[in-house]
Design a protein around this motif. Structure first.
Motif, short mmCIF file in Angstrom:
data_model
loop_
_atom_site.label_atom_id
_atom_site.label_comp_id
_atom_site.label_asym_id
_atom_site.label_seq_id
_atom_site.Cartn_x
_atom_site.Cartn_y
_atom_site.Cartn_z
N ILE A 175 0.85 -1.27 0.00
CA ILE A 175 0.14 0.01 -0.11
C ILE A 175 0.91 1.28 -0.09
N ALA B 258 -4.01 2.44 3.48
CA ALA B 258 -3.73 3.15 2.12
C ALA B 258 -4.13 4.35 2.28
N THR C 245 5.73 3.44 -0.29
CA THR C 245 5.18 2.10 -0.42
C THR C 245 5.46 1.14 0.71
#
Length: 91
Positions: free
Chosen positions: A10, A80, A20
């Motif tokens: 995510i 996220a 990330t």
């Protein structure tokens, strides 16, 4: 296998930078992955603080998450799009 790995990643925002990380990791782990210097806040005397206990007792890992101050990085799971701000960003 690469597709499976990509699905388990995510993106979060740490101090204005997109990072990330593995889905399900803690904010403290995301800070480590992002090569953040580990400083999440400063004590009242100005000394840098970072995660120590990893279980929420010491509260040395406090950060702002999505505009909410004093969240525990070691006890908060990354989501996220999450916006994480450390004390270093404010300095």
């Amino acid at each position: 296998m690469a597709e499976l790995m990509a699905e388990n990643r995510i993106e979060v925002n740490i101090n204005g930078s997109s990072v990330t990380v593995a889905a399900g990791c803690s904010v403290a782990a995301a800070l480590a992955v992002a090569a953040a210097p580990g400083i999440t806040r400063r004590s009242v005397s100005g000394m840098p603080r970072a995660p120590l206990c990893g279980m929420g007792i010491c509260q040395e890992c406090r950060v702002s998450i999505d505009g909410r101050a004093h969240r525990l990085a070691c006890q908060t799971e990354c989501v996220a799009g999450m916006r994480i701000e450390t004390a270093q960003a404010a300095a």
